[in-house]
Design a protein around this motif. Structure first.
Motif, PDB file in Angstrom:
ATOM      1  N   SER A  75     -13.958  -6.186  -4.976  1.00 45.68           N
ATOM      2  CA  SER A  75     -13.600  -6.444  -3.580  1.00 45.68           C
ATOM      3  C   SER A  75     -12.109  -6.250  -3.346  1.00 45.68           C
ATOM      4  O   SER A  75     -11.688  -5.735  -2.298  1.00 45.68           O
ATOM      5  CB  SER A  75     -14.012  -7.866  -3.185  1.00 45.68           C
ATOM      6  N   VAL A  76     -11.289  -6.644  -4.322  1.00 47.96           N
ATOM      7  CA  VAL A  76      -9.837  -6.457  -4.210  1.00 47.96           C
ATOM      8  C   VAL A  76      -9.500  -4.967  -4.225  1.00 47.96           C
ATOM      9  O   VAL A  76      -8.631  -4.505  -3.471  1.00 47.96           O
ATOM     10  CB  VAL A  76      -9.114  -7.184  -5.362  1.00 47.96           C
ATOM     11  N   ILE A  77     -10.191  -4.220  -5.066  1.00 47.07           N
ATOM     12  CA  ILE A  77      -9.951  -2.781  -5.167  1.00 47.07           C
ATOM     13  C   ILE A  77     -10.377  -2.079  -3.888  1.00 47.07           C
ATOM     14  O   ILE A  77      -9.680  -1.186  -3.389  1.00 47.07           O
ATOM     15  CB  ILE A  77     -10.682  -2.196  -6.387  1.00 47.07           C
ATOM     16  N   VAL A  78     -11.519  -2.474  -3.329  1.00 46.61           N
ATOM     17  CA  VAL A  78     -11.978  -1.882  -2.064  1.00 46.61           C
ATOM     18  C   VAL A  78     -10.927  -2.084  -0.978  1.00 46.61           C
ATOM     19  O   VAL A  78     -10.588  -1.147  -0.247  1.00 46.61           O
ATOM     20  CB  VAL A  78     -13.324  -2.504  -1.632  1.00 46.61           C
ATOM     21  N   ALA A  79     -10.397  -3.285  -0.878  1.00 47.52           N
ATOM     22  CA  ALA A  79      -9.380  -3.575   0.136  1.00 47.52           C
ATOM     23  C   ALA A  79      -8.136  -2.712  -0.071  1.00 47.52           C
ATOM     24  O   ALA A  79      -7.546  -2.205   0.892  1.00 47.52           O
ATOM     25  CB  ALA A  79      -9.017  -5.055   0.104  1.00 47.52           C
ATOM     26  N   ALA A  80      -7.733  -2.530  -1.328  1.00 49.21           N
ATOM     27  CA  ALA A  80      -6.532  -1.739  -1.624  1.00 49.21           C
ATOM     28  C   ALA A  80      -6.735  -0.276  -1.274  1.00 49.21           C
ATOM     29  O   ALA A  80      -5.826   0.390  -0.762  1.00 49.21           O
ATOM     30  CB  ALA A  80      -6.161  -1.888  -3.102  1.00 49.21           C
ATOM     31  N   VAL A  81      -7.929   0.246  -1.540  1.00 49.34           N
ATOM     32  CA  VAL A  81      -8.209   1.657  -1.245  1.00 49.34           C
ATOM     33  C   VAL A  81      -8.309   1.887   0.254  1.00 49.34           C
ATOM     34  O   VAL A  81      -7.759   2.857   0.792  1.00 49.34           O
ATOM     35  CB  VAL A  81      -9.505   2.106  -1.959  1.00 49.34           C
ATOM     36  N   VAL A  82      -8.998   1.005   0.961  1.00 49.59           N
ATOM     37  CA  VAL A  82      -9.147   1.162   2.412  1.00 49.59           C
ATOM     38  C   VAL A  82      -7.794   1.072   3.111  1.00 49.59           C
ATOM     39  O   VAL A  82      -7.521   1.808   4.071  1.00 49.59           O
ATOM     40  CB  VAL A  82     -10.114   0.100   2.968  1.00 49.59           C
ATOM     41  N   SER A  83      -6.913   0.193   2.621  1.00 49.27           N
ATOM     42  CA  SER A  83      -5.593   0.041   3.243  1.00 49.27           C
ATOM     43  C   SER A  83      -4.636   1.171   2.890  1.00 49.27           C
ATOM     44  O   SER A  83      -3.580   1.306   3.498  1.00 49.27           O
ATOM     45  CB  SER A  83      -4.971  -1.291   2.810  1.00 49.27           C
TER      46      SER A  83
END
Length: 318
Positions: A75-83
Motif C-alpha cells: 500500500s505504501v508503494i502504491v501511494a508512492a508510485v501514484v504520487s
C-alpha cells in the motif's frame, strides 16, 4: 529562501521525482543517456530476480540504472508510485486489484512471482495442537500479516475448497517476524507464514503444517507484480518497455539459476547463508497471469475486500 535558491531546489526535486538521467561517454565520443529508476520493493524473497538482474547487468544493458528502495508494504508503494515519488513498484496482486477498484491509475508492467508448492506459504500450528486438518480451523483464529489481502484471500479460497465454512474462521493481524512467537505463546491458534518466515518457524521446532493454501487456489497462482502509474506508462513508454524486457530476462534467469538466487538473498534480507540455502523458493515466470488475476478479483469481491471488480484488462495494459 531567495528566488534563485528556490528555483534550484524545485529543479532538483523535479529531477528526483521524474527520473534524472546520467551521461557517460562512449567510444565514439557521443553521450549515452542512462535513465535512473527508483523501484519500490518489499524485502522478501519474491523480489530476488530484480537484485540478481541488476548484478548481472540486464538493466544496465538497456541503459537503466535501477535502485530498489525497500518499503513497509504494497500500500505504501502504491501511494508512492501514484504520487510520482517512485517510478515503478512491486506489490502483491490483491493490493493492486483493490487499488484499481478504487480508481487508482495503475498499470502492471511485469510479472513478480508465482506461488510454489511445498511450504513456500503454509498455515502452521503448534506441535501439541489438536488442529490437524483444515476443518479443525473452524472457530479458531489464524494470524495473517494483513487483513483483507492476499493471505486471507488465499486461505478463504483453500478452506472453501476443503469444505470449510469461512465465516467461522477469524483472522488476526500479526507481522510476519512476530508470527512464530505469537504461535508459541498461544496468542493465536494458527499462523499463515511465507518464506523465509516459514523456514524460521520450522527451524524453531514445535510447529506442524495444517494447510498449504496456494495450490488449492490455482496452480502457479500469481502472487505479485511490478507496476507503474498510467501517467508514467504513457509519458515514458520506452523506459517502461526496457524495464519490462530487463525484468523478464531477470525472471527467466532466476528460475533457471536457483543457486545464484540463494547467494543473493542475504545481500538484501537479514538471512544467514544456511537459512537461505534451505528456503522454498517461489516460481518466477514472465506470464502475468491475467486469467488468474481476474479470478483473484472475483474472490476479493466475494470476500468483501472491494465493492466493484476492477478492469483487469486495463490494469495489465490490454
Amino acid at each position: 529562501m531567495f528566488p534563485v535558491r528556490r528555483a534550484l531546489a524545485t529543479a532538483l526535486a523535479v529531477l528526483l521525482v521524474t527520473g534524472a538521467t546520467a551521461c557517460s561517454d562512449d567510444r565514439d565520443g557521443q553521450a549515452e543517456t542512462v535513465t535512473r529508476l527508483d523501484v519500490g520493493v518489499v524485502s522478501v524473497i519474491d523480489v530476488a530476480p530484480l537484485y540478481l538482474g541488476i548484478s548481472k547487468g540486464f538493466f544496465s544493458a538497456r541503459k537503466l540504472q535501477v535502485t530498489p528502495t525497500p518499503r513497509q508494504g504494497g500500500s505504501v508503494i502504491v501511494a508512492a508510485v501514484v504520487s510520482g515519488n517512485q517510478h515503478i513498484g512491486f506489490s502483491n496482486n490483491t493490493s493492486l486489484l483493490i487499488a484499481a477498484s478504487r480508481g487508482l491509475p495503475l498499470r502492471i508492467v511485469a510479472a513478480g512471482n508465482q506461488a510454489a508448492d511445498g511450504d513456500y506459504a503454509a498455515i502452521f500450528t503448534r506441535a501439541d495442537s489438536r488442529i490437524s486438518s483444515p476443518k479443525d480451523l473452524i472457530g479458531k483464529n489464524i494470524a495473517v500479516n494483513n487483513l483483507n489481502n492476499v493471505g486471507p484471500l488465499s486461505i478463504n479460497a483453500a478452506l472453501q475448497a476443503s469444505g470449510v465454512d469461512i465465516t467461522k474462521v477469524k483472522f488476526v493481524e500479526v507481522s510476519f517476524p512476530e508470527m512464530g512467537a505469537a504461535l508459541a505463546q498461544r496468542r493465536v491458534d494458527a499462523a499463515w507464514a511465507v518464506e523465509p518466515f516459514a523456514t524460521a518457524i520450522k527451524a524453531a521446532g514445535g510447529a506442524k503444517v495444517v494447510l498449504r493454501p496456494y495450490p488449492l487456489v490455482a496452480p502457479h497462482f500469481p502472487v505479485a507484480s511490478y507496476f507503474t502509474s498510467q501517467s508514467y506508462a504513457a509519458s515514458d513508454p520506452d523506459v517502461v518497455d526496457r524495464f519490462r524486457q530487463a525484468m523478464n530476462e531477470s525472471l527467466t534467469y532466476a528460475q533457471n539459476h536457483p543457486d545464484e538466487i540463494r547467494k543473493i538473498l542475504p545481500t538484501y534480507i537479514d538471512l544467514t547463508p544456511e537459512i537461505a540455502a534451505g528456503v522454498v523458493l517461489p516460481e518466477w515466470s514472465t506470464d502475468i497471469g491475467a486469467p488468474l488475476l481476474q479470478r483473484t478479483a472475483k474472490l476479493a469481491h466475494e470476500y468483501g475486500y472491494l465493492t466493484t471488480e476492477p478492469d483487469v484488462a486495463r490494469l495489465v495494459g490490454g
